[in-house]
Design a protein around this motif. Sequence first.
Motif, PDB file in Angstrom:
ATOM      1  N   ILE A  39       0.843  -1.202   0.000  1.00  0.00           N
ATOM      2  CA  ILE A  39       0.000   0.000   0.000  1.00  0.00           C
ATOM      3  C   ILE A  39       0.875   1.247   0.000  1.00  0.00           C
ATOM      4  O   ILE A  39       0.652   2.187  -0.758  1.00  0.00           O
ATOM      5  CB  ILE A  39      -0.941   0.000   1.222  1.00  0.00           C
ATOM      6  CG1 ILE A  39      -1.997  -1.110   1.081  1.00  0.00           C
ATOM      7  CG2 ILE A  39      -1.628   1.351   1.382  1.00  0.00           C
ATOM      8  CD1 ILE A  39      -2.837  -1.312   2.327  1.00  0.00           C
ATOM      9  N   LEU A  40       1.889   1.240   0.860  1.00  0.00           N
ATOM     10  CA  LEU A  40       2.784   2.396   0.931  1.00  0.00           C
ATOM     11  C   LEU A  40       3.462   2.654  -0.404  1.00  0.00           C
ATOM     12  O   LEU A  40       3.601   3.796  -0.845  1.00  0.00           O
ATOM     13  CB  LEU A  40       3.850   2.171   2.011  1.00  0.00           C
ATOM     14  CG  LEU A  40       3.529   2.676   3.414  1.00  0.00           C
ATOM     15  CD1 LEU A  40       4.630   2.277   4.371  1.00  0.00           C
ATOM     16  CD2 LEU A  40       3.354   4.174   3.427  1.00  0.00           C
ATOM     17  N   ALA A  41       3.898   1.579  -1.042  1.00  0.00           N
ATOM     18  CA  ALA A  41       4.620   1.732  -2.306  1.00  0.00           C
ATOM     19  C   ALA A  41       3.702   2.181  -3.434  1.00  0.00           C
ATOM     20  O   ALA A  41       4.090   2.977  -4.292  1.00  0.00           O
ATOM     21  CB  ALA A  41       5.293   0.408  -2.676  1.00  0.00           C
ATOM     22  N   ALA A  42       2.461   1.676  -3.425  1.00  0.00           N
ATOM     23  CA  ALA A  42       1.567   1.922  -4.557  1.00  0.00           C
ATOM     24  C   ALA A  42       0.742   3.195  -4.418  1.00  0.00           C
ATOM     25  O   ALA A  42       0.327   3.778  -5.415  1.00  0.00           O
ATOM     26  CB  ALA A  42       0.618   0.731  -4.734  1.00  0.00           C
ATOM     27  N   MET A  43       0.509   3.640  -3.180  1.00  0.00           N
ATOM     28  CA  MET A  43      -0.455   4.720  -2.970  1.00  0.00           C
ATOM     29  C   MET A  43       0.193   6.034  -2.561  1.00  0.00           C
ATOM     30  O   MET A  43      -0.452   6.886  -1.956  1.00  0.00           O
ATOM     31  CB  MET A  43      -1.479   4.299  -1.918  1.00  0.00           C
ATOM     32  CG  MET A  43      -2.347   3.137  -2.363  1.00  0.00           C
ATOM     33  SD  MET A  43      -3.613   2.712  -1.143  1.00  0.00           S
ATOM     34  CE  MET A  43      -4.616   4.195  -1.135  1.00  0.00           C
ATOM     35  N   THR A  44       1.460   6.203  -2.847  1.00  0.00           N
ATOM     36  CA  THR A  44       2.120   7.462  -2.482  1.00  0.00           C
ATOM     37  C   THR A  44       2.577   8.217  -3.725  1.00  0.00           C
ATOM     38  O   THR A  44       3.550   8.958  -3.687  1.00  0.00           O
ATOM     39  CB  THR A  44       3.323   7.190  -1.558  1.00  0.00           C
ATOM     40  OG1 THR A  44       4.203   6.249  -2.198  1.00  0.00           O
ATOM     41  CG2 THR A  44       2.869   6.622  -0.234  1.00  0.00           C
ATOM     42  N   LYS A  45       1.874   8.008  -4.825  1.00  0.00           N
ATOM     43  CA  LYS A  45       2.274   8.646  -6.077  1.00  0.00           C
ATOM     44  C   LYS A  45       2.073  10.157  -6.030  1.00  0.00           C
ATOM     45  O   LYS A  45       2.783  10.908  -6.670  1.00  0.00           O
ATOM     46  CB  LYS A  45       1.480   8.047  -7.252  1.00  0.00           C
ATOM     47  CG  LYS A  45       1.650   6.536  -7.409  1.00  0.00           C
ATOM     48  CD  LYS A  45       3.093   6.136  -7.618  1.00  0.00           C
ATOM     49  CE  LYS A  45       3.225   4.628  -7.812  1.00  0.00           C
ATOM     50  NZ  LYS A  45       4.631   4.210  -7.916  1.00  0.00           N
ATOM     51  N   ASN A  46       1.063  10.605  -5.281  1.00  0.00           N
ATOM     52  CA  ASN A  46       0.876  12.045  -5.111  1.00  0.00           C
ATOM     53  C   ASN A  46       0.599  12.337  -3.645  1.00  0.00           C
ATOM     54  O   ASN A  46       0.344  11.428  -2.854  1.00  0.00           O
ATOM     55  CB  ASN A  46      -0.250  12.568  -6.007  1.00  0.00           C
ATOM     56  CG  ASN A  46      -1.594  11.922  -5.689  1.00  0.00           C
ATOM     57  OD1 ASN A  46      -2.143  12.134  -4.612  1.00  0.00           O
ATOM     58  ND2 ASN A  46      -2.117  11.135  -6.626  1.00  0.00           N
ATOM     59  N   ARG A  47       0.640  13.604  -3.289  1.00  0.00           N
ATOM     60  CA  ARG A  47       0.573  13.975  -1.873  1.00  0.00           C
ATOM     61  C   ARG A  47      -0.763  13.614  -1.226  1.00  0.00           C
ATOM     62  O   ARG A  47      -0.800  13.225  -0.055  1.00  0.00           O
ATOM     63  CB  ARG A  47       0.875  15.458  -1.723  1.00  0.00           C
ATOM     64  CG  ARG A  47      -0.114  16.388  -2.391  1.00  0.00           C
ATOM     65  CD  ARG A  47       0.389  17.815  -2.454  1.00  0.00           C
ATOM     66  NE  ARG A  47       1.480  17.959  -3.404  1.00  0.00           N
ATOM     67  CZ  ARG A  47       2.086  19.108  -3.682  1.00  0.00           C
ATOM     68  NH1 ARG A  47       1.713  20.204  -3.069  1.00  0.00           N
ATOM     69  NH2 ARG A  47       3.064  19.163  -4.561  1.00  0.00           N
ATOM     70  N   VAL A  48      -1.857  13.737  -1.983  1.00  0.00           N
ATOM     71  CA  VAL A  48      -3.174  13.417  -1.414  1.00  0.00           C
ATOM     72  C   VAL A  48      -3.267  11.927  -1.103  1.00  0.00           C
ATOM     73  O   VAL A  48      -3.715  11.528  -0.020  1.00  0.00           O
ATOM     74  CB  VAL A  48      -4.300  13.846  -2.378  1.00  0.00           C
ATOM     75  CG1 VAL A  48      -5.659  13.410  -1.829  1.00  0.00           C
ATOM     76  CG2 VAL A  48      -4.274  15.351  -2.585  1.00  0.00           C
ATOM     77  N   MET A  49      -2.838  11.102  -2.054  1.00  0.00           N
ATOM     78  CA  MET A  49      -2.852   9.660  -1.817  1.00  0.00           C
ATOM     79  C   MET A  49      -1.904   9.293  -0.681  1.00  0.00           C
ATOM     80  O   MET A  49      -2.167   8.369   0.089  1.00  0.00           O
ATOM     81  CB  MET A  49      -2.456   8.921  -3.098  1.00  0.00           C
ATOM     82  CG  MET A  49      -3.493   9.003  -4.208  1.00  0.00           C
ATOM     83  SD  MET A  49      -5.117   8.381  -3.699  1.00  0.00           S
ATOM     84  CE  MET A  49      -4.739   6.657  -3.398  1.00  0.00           C
ATOM     85  N   ILE A  89       3.403  11.090   6.413  1.00  0.00           N
ATOM     86  CA  ILE A  89       3.540  11.547   7.802  1.00  0.00           C
ATOM     87  C   ILE A  89       2.357  12.429   8.195  1.00  0.00           C
ATOM     88  O   ILE A  89       1.829  12.332   9.310  1.00  0.00           O
ATOM     89  CB  ILE A  89       4.876  12.297   7.984  1.00  0.00           C
ATOM     90  CG1 ILE A  89       6.044  11.300   7.940  1.00  0.00           C
ATOM     91  CG2 ILE A  89       4.900  13.070   9.296  1.00  0.00           C
ATOM     92  CD1 ILE A  89       7.408  11.946   7.844  1.00  0.00           C
ATOM     93  N   MET A  90       1.923  13.289   7.275  1.00  0.00           N
ATOM     94  CA  MET A  90       0.737  14.111   7.547  1.00  0.00           C
ATOM     95  C   MET A  90      -0.476  13.225   7.828  1.00  0.00           C
ATOM     96  O   MET A  90      -1.239  13.467   8.771  1.00  0.00           O
ATOM     97  CB  MET A  90       0.444  15.018   6.348  1.00  0.00           C
ATOM     98  CG  MET A  90       1.440  16.142   6.143  1.00  0.00           C
ATOM     99  SD  MET A  90       1.038  17.101   4.649  1.00  0.00           S
ATOM    100  CE  MET A  90       2.266  18.410   4.733  1.00  0.00           C
ATOM    101  N   GLY A  91      -0.641  12.207   7.006  1.00  0.00           N
ATOM    102  CA  GLY A  91      -1.766  11.290   7.203  1.00  0.00           C
ATOM    103  C   GLY A  91      -1.657  10.505   8.490  1.00  0.00           C
ATOM    104  O   GLY A  91      -2.670  10.229   9.152  1.00  0.00           O
ATOM    105  N   ALA A  92      -0.433  10.146   8.874  1.00  0.00           N
ATOM    106  CA  ALA A  92      -0.231   9.385  10.113  1.00  0.00           C
ATOM    107  C   ALA A  92      -0.709  10.182  11.324  1.00  0.00           C
ATOM    108  O   ALA A  92      -1.277   9.622  12.271  1.00  0.00           O
ATOM    109  CB  ALA A  92       1.242   9.019  10.266  1.00  0.00           C
TER     110      ALA A  92
END
Length: 569
Positions: A39-49, A89-92
Amino acid sequence: MELIINIFSLVGSLALFLFGMKTMSEGLEKFAGDRLRSILAAMTKNRVMGVLTGILITALIQSSSATTVMVVSFVNAGLMTLAQSIGVIMGANIGTTVTAWIISAVGFKVNIAAFAIPLLAIGMPLIFSGKGNRKSIGEFIFGFSFLFMGLSFLQDAATEMNIGDMVAGMLAHVPQDSFFTIILFVIVGALVTMIVQASAATMAITLMLFGMNIPGFGFEQAAALAMGQNIGTTITAFMASLTANTQARRAALAHMFFNVFGVVVFLIVFYPACDAVSWVVENCLGGGNDLFKLSAFHTAFNIINTLLLIGFVKQIEMLVCRVLPMKAQDEDYRLRFISGGLLSTAELSIMEAQKEIHSFAERCQRMAGFVPTLLETKDEMEFNKLFARIEKYENITDSMEMEIASYLNKVSEGHLSDASKTQIQKMLRQISELESIGDSVYNLGRTLNRHRMHCQESFTADQMQHMKTMLQLVDAALTEMLKRIDLPTTKNGVKVSLNIEHEINNYRTQLKNQNLHDVNAGLYDYQLGVFYVDFISECEKLGDYVMNVVQAGKGLNNDFGDGPINGQG
């Protein structure tokens, strides 16, 4: 005596709460670790994701510190960019507020400890299950039970000690309407969280104290404590990054900057913000539970902070890069990806170690690349300088082997699946063989150095050509090794390396036989022939070590040639 027992009961309850949170988090990470990393690898393509990913993962594992440390580890291993890490980190920070809502909803109103004991009975057979997934689920259930048992015991111990009266007594000497008092509570919240290293624990204590209706400790004071916890929680990732590379330290610094910025902004509008949250809770959530106010403030703080800064990720990245510039030669002579103090899961630690082993292999090939130049160098000063460089690299390979082995041994002390244990054994063999490659390259340089010092006769043109050809074969073997070291080794992959190894062996045998003929024919003297054969034989040994690395990746035994199985070092 009763006071001492009560104090130990209070501390023990907090310890049980923290242990439960740790066990629950680790159990879920083991069960879904690969999925979480995917999930971390696939869903960090942009800042919102990235923000949404941070919320999801932290809400699942109930630990922003664990998520942030995982992110720092990913940045350290080169699996995530600094910009991507900032969004996660913002999402965390938002995801960790789920804990407060759960505690507010059921933690102090329902005797959940009564349900926790039966849950242990469900988790017990799973804990002793032979299957890894079932065991991880059992650990999660045990952790969940311990967490709420600790919370219940914490409340009971606080009641026994009359914590409310004690806190009220201390606050009686503190000005109630002073903004300085709010800042003081922010500092206290930060310090306590730094010590405990778990913002969820300090949030639980804050909710408990707030629920006691202690004079002088109202909503505003509790909100200030919650803001301080957001600063204190950054210390875990910061400590984890101290021994990591520059990019990882930048990610930890971005986390600290993000939370400190949010606290400063909210302090400026603190009283209006508290009033706004109170109004929303009272008018939109029924206002039946005062604890919801604190949970809502905690959530609003992190959401608003994220909304304020999500558009400035690039600027935050530039700021931390300016504060922590990449120095020239940064990390040239240190491990790049692993760090003893990094708080990673076992699987992530293995992933980082594999990156380090690849770096180790690259260094070995780079070191071997010095030998052809050394062979052709005529100038004595240049020769000595290059030989000293090879010697320095050999010392580095010795250190790398010891440090990576020490790191893997620490990882192996934890709870590992059978596959992970097998992987560590393969990696330990790989680093042993890589260190032997370093020794072998150094021996090649030493042979050339001895020839220069003790032999008056230069290598013939044919000898030079044969030595260069042998070095080309060795380089081909090293290049193939680098291709295979990160990938699952297939039979075809081993076959390519094995063909190169056989070619090296056959060429070595051919050159040794030719050397005997040439010495007997008087083309050059015996001493020159000794240095020549030593060089050729060392190249063949080096090829064996390279093949051992390739086979270690597949877990095969050495079943070829006449070279050594284990390293010399």
